[in-house]
Write a protein that holds these residues in place. Sequence first.
Motif, short mmCIF file in Angstrom:
data_model
loop_
_atom_site.label_atom_id
_atom_site.label_comp_id
_atom_site.label_asym_id
_atom_site.label_seq_id
_atom_site.Cartn_x
_atom_site.Cartn_y
_atom_site.Cartn_z
N MET A 97 0.79 -1.26 0.05
CA MET A 97 -0.04 0.00 0.08
C MET A 97 0.91 1.33 -0.08
N SER A 121 -2.26 6.35 0.34
CA SER A 121 -3.29 5.37 0.52
C SER A 121 -3.21 5.14 2.21
N TYR A 169 -5.83 -5.51 -1.71
CA TYR A 169 -5.94 -3.82 -1.50
C TYR A 169 -7.19 -3.67 -0.91
N ALA A 202 -7.66 -2.30 2.95
CA ALA A 202 -8.65 -1.13 3.19
C ALA A 202 -9.60 -1.25 4.07
#
Length: 380
Positions: free
Chosen positions: A37, A41, A94, A98
């Motif tokens: 990441m 982000s 991802y 997240a």
Amino acid sequence: MFSIPASFWLSLYFISFFFIWGVFLPFWGIWLADKGMSSESIGLFFSIGLLLRFVSNLTLLPMVSSAQSTLRLLRILGFITVSVFALLLFYNGYIWLAGITLVANFVMGPLPPLGDLIGARLVNQIQLDYGRVRLWGSFSFIVGSTSVGWLIVVLGKDAILWAIIAAALIMWILSLLNLSPQLHDDIDLNKEQKKSLFTLFKRPSVLLFLIIVGSIQGSHGAFYAFGTIYWNEIGLSGVSISWLWAIGVFAEILLMRFNKKLFSNWSIKQMVLLGLVAAIIRWSVFSVSDNFYVLAIFQTFHALTFAVTHLAAIRYISLQKKSEMVSYQSLYAGVALGLMMAGFTYLSGLFYEDLHGYIFLIMSLLLMPVFWCIKIWKTE
């Protein structure tokens, strides 16, 4: 069901939660970076996470209306915490990184206030010495941050996730135990207290309070999100970084322990002014120094930037009407420690790639207008 003394239970609860926090706060950004990441982000999700803590504090905590509902909510949030982190053992794309980072922030946000609420009940029931119990949480933070720094060297960065899962599991199992004596319903969040939460925004003194303490505490956002990453970039080892985090929290513990002797004759304005000046100096030094010993010296300023500001906020809250104290505490936790820190963290994420260590200098500059706010703030 097995029962344990209530004061011992609360000590263990703070130990388990702040061990998680001692791993999550300084090392989660490194774990996310290791999984691919970007720093932008990471800054974005840290800031959104802070915003979610603000939302959860203002939406979940008002659901608590009795001793049993306090424990019930704690058990539910504890189970969700261990579950979402365990999912990352199997899924780490991802979207999963997240989503789980955000969910974890949402569910962990109310966990410290729930511990505080239980502590408040026990103060009335068994004359609990809350300060001594709460100190175990700070010590646990040091153990978590220090031990994981060593584990990273031996086992790699996956030790971060495993340590969080283990501590979260212990916290949830602990929440299933009965307290002896059981909690009584002598402290309730009544409708009047809940209703007053939003009406406080109409008061200039409340807005200034939130701006002042929120700015000082919020300026820690860059450090929490990128401090470990930056120190790693300038060549500090995982062990050295762990010691820097431990030094800051140990200084905080010492100040908390002796705060009555140190600040009994200080006004609230003097305390927040000390926190503000210390923050400007601390972040300015962090922006230009890569020497471990210099960083260690100014890391002790955490006792001033965080602890003194926090003590001043609590003292200010204690001066308010009893019917409004819960609302003030909710606003402090949600707005100052959540919403405003989210803003500072988001800005840090936007500019870290370009500024790196100079992002701390930006935090210092953003604090300059707070001098004016302190000057016009009426604390009584």
